[in-house]
Write an enzyme that holds these catalytic residues in place. Structure first.
Site, PDB file in Angstrom:
ATOM      1  N   GLY A 160       0.840  -1.203   0.150  1.00  0.00           N
ATOM      2  CA  GLY A 160       0.036  -0.055  -0.112  1.00  0.00           C
ATOM      3  C   GLY A 160       0.861   1.458  -0.119  1.00  0.00           C
TER       4      GLY A 160
ATOM      5  N   ASP B  45       0.802  -0.134  13.226  1.00  0.00           N
ATOM      6  CA  ASP B  45       1.193  -1.558  12.934  1.00  0.00           C
ATOM      7  C   ASP B  45       1.435  -2.479  14.092  1.00  0.00           C
ATOM      8  OD1 ASP B  45       1.013  -0.893  10.222  1.00  0.00           O
ATOM      9  OD2 ASP B  45       3.096  -0.118  10.023  1.00  0.00           O
TER      10      ASP B  45
HETATM   11  C1  S3P Z   1       3.114   3.593   6.686  1.00  0.00           C
HETATM   12  C2  S3P Z   1       2.255   4.236   7.169  1.00  0.00           C
HETATM   13  C3  S3P Z   1       0.999   3.197   7.816  1.00  0.00           C
HETATM   14  C4  S3P Z   1       1.399   2.024   7.993  1.00  0.00           C
HETATM   15  C5  S3P Z   1       2.067   1.573   6.942  1.00  0.00           C
HETATM   16  C6  S3P Z   1       3.089   2.139   6.504  1.00  0.00           C
HETATM   17  C7  S3P Z   1       3.905   4.343   5.742  1.00  0.00           C
HETATM   18  O1  S3P Z   1      -0.102   3.286   6.999  1.00  0.00           O
HETATM   19  O2  S3P Z   1       0.358   1.294   8.510  1.00  0.00           O
HETATM   20  O3  S3P Z   1       2.457   0.070   7.124  1.00  0.00           O
HETATM   21  O4  S3P Z   1       5.109   3.951   5.370  1.00  0.00           O
HETATM   22  O5  S3P Z   1       3.503   5.696   5.444  1.00  0.00           O
HETATM   23  P1  S3P Z   1      -1.084   4.596   7.125  1.00  0.00           P
HETATM   24  O6  S3P Z   1      -0.473   5.865   7.156  1.00  0.00           O
HETATM   25  O7  S3P Z   1      -2.049   4.533   5.918  1.00  0.00           O
HETATM   26  O8  S3P Z   1      -1.962   4.230   8.495  1.00  0.00           O
END
Ligand code: S3P
Length: 433
Positions: free
Chosen positions: A93, A315
């Site tokens: 993501g 996380d």
């Molecule tokens: C991350 C932000 C978090 C986290 C993901 C990594 C990042 O997600 O859960 O594992 O590297 O910016 P969100 O910011 O969408 O909550």
């Protein structure tokens, strides 16, 4: 693949946890669009960060990989080339959302896709602000989800002042990345502080970044000047061992070189509040601070985690649930609806696994209540649901079961911590041995 995990009574030794996933992603992303060359040391070669790396290679960025060392020749803000075919970002993501921000300002046309889990994760949260900045993006199959196409920008993007409905470092980073291509100052305001690795690396690379409480802004159209980076250890990976050592009957574990950026240390604050014997030493300052964490067995008590703390430990919540189940008294975690849209719905995946282990967590609205007081979990066959953090959290829970447990489908652990089982096996002494 599955793991068989037996009960443990000792966790002792030293672990150098793997490099930070969030910082590794950003080192490649912003290194790639900087104007110059840089070396990245201690890069995480887990699958997620390799998805980012392959994406930039596919867009014409020369990147040499030598073990965990990268040499990147940045192509400048607008130097990316259209890849052949779609950009496949696997399970990541972070890659998809931040790369969308970078591509919003390029003059190339790119289709972003991912695996089944990533194709089910919400993308409107980044596409909406990017569209407001003038990015031309269309969903190809289902509105709001990957795959989507980003069509090259014809002119600089429009700067916006974006007030984020959720605290998300991925969304904030995506808008800031697009802000690099905007003609003026783009600002993002979050409801609560989330991890600030993007702000730090952009600052390090000479971007015109301003921070004011919950608002961060960037002045666009300025080339980034890269600097070498050494990635610290990932506190999110350290968290599994922190909780394991706190719960083991006898323990003394040293976690070396763990990232201590204050927007990531929520797990330490919460565990300390629960009564954890956790000590930090040898703190090194720098663009991303890090240090050693020593942890010993502790009697934990339940606590209340506030919504403002959630982004600081987002996380780590699955493994925090395991700690809370064995603490005395209940733990309430408030405002955790974002957990439903991670690699899997983690409230569901942890709820179902913990139920098999004999703990019923109660989810109501945005809150979760974990009744504490468990002395031993029931051994069972747990399922990862394709989610690395669920798999590792249940591996830790299994150490405190009354018999052997199995964790099914653990291949997903390679996204963030390929050597997890080896590290665990090295420091754990099984009960009765
Ligand atoms: C991350 C932000 C978090 C986290 C993901 C990594 C990042 O997600 O859960 O594992 O590297 O910016 P969100 O910011 O969408 O909550």
């Amino acid at each position: 693949m599955n793991w068989k995990i037996n009960p443990a009574n000792e966790i002792k030794g030293t672990i150098a946890v793997p490099p930070d996933k969030s910082i590794s992603h950003r080192a490649v992303m912003f290194g790639a669009i900087s104007k110059g060359s840089l070396k990245v040391g201690n890069f995480l070669t887990g699958e997620d960060c390799m998805s980012t790396l392959s994406a930039f290679k596919a867009m014409g960025v020369p990147i040499e990989v030598n073990g965990d060392i990268l040499r990147i020749k940045g192509v400048g803000l607008k130097g990316l080339k259209a890849p052949e075919g779609r950009l496949y970002l696997g399970n990541s993501g972070t890659s998809m959302r931040i790369i969308a921000g970078i591509l919003a300002g390029q003059e190339i046309e790119v289709i972003l896709t991912g695996d089944e889990s990533l194709s089910g994760r919400p993308m409107k949260r980044v596409i909406e602000p990017l569209a407001k900045m003038g990015a031309r993006i269309d969903f190809l199959e289902k509105e709001g989800f990957a795959p989507f196409i980003i069509k090259g920008a014809k002119a600089p993007l429009k700067p916006i002042a974006y007030s984020m409905p959720i605290a998300s470092a991925q969304v904030k980073s995506s808008v800031l990345a697009a802000g690099l291509y905007a003609d003026g100052v783009t600002s993002v305001t979050e409801p609560f502080i989330s991890r600030d690795h993007t702000e730090r690396i952009l600052e390090l690379f000479g971007a015109d970044i301003r921070k004011d409480k919950l608002t961060v802004s960037v002045n666009g159209l300025k080339e980034l000047e890269p600097k070498d980076i050494v990635v610290p250890g990932d506190i999110s990976s350290a968290a599994f061992f922190l909780v394991g050592a706190l719960l083991a009957e006898k323990s003394d574990l040293l976690l070396k070189g763990v990232g201590l950026n204050p927007t990531r240390t929520g797990i330490l604050d919460v565990l300390l509040r629960m009564g954890a014997d956790v000590r930090i030493s040898d703190i090194k300052k720098g663009p991303e601070p890090y240090g050693d964490i020593r942890v010993k067995n502790s009697h934990l008590k339940g606590t209340v985690v506030a919504p403002s703390e959630i982004p600081l430990l987002i996380d780590e919540i699955p493994v925090l649930m395991v700690a809370a189940a064995m603490a005395s008294g209940e733990t309430v975690i408030r405002g955790i609806s974002e957990l439903k849209v991670k690699e899997t719905d983690r409230i569901k995946s942890m709820g179902e696994n913990l139920l098999k282990a004999g703990i019923e967590i109660i989810s109501s609205g945005d809150d979760v209540v974990i009744p504490g007081g468990r002395r031993r979990f029931e051994p069972s066959r747990f399922i990862s649901y394709g989610d690395h953090r669920t798999a590792m959290s249940m591996a830790i829970a299994s150490l405190f079961s009354s018999g052997e447990s199995i964790i099914d489908s653990v291949d997903c652990v390679a996204t963030s911590y390929p050597g997890f089982l080896e590290d665990l096996t090295r420091v754990v002494k099984l009960a009765g041995k």
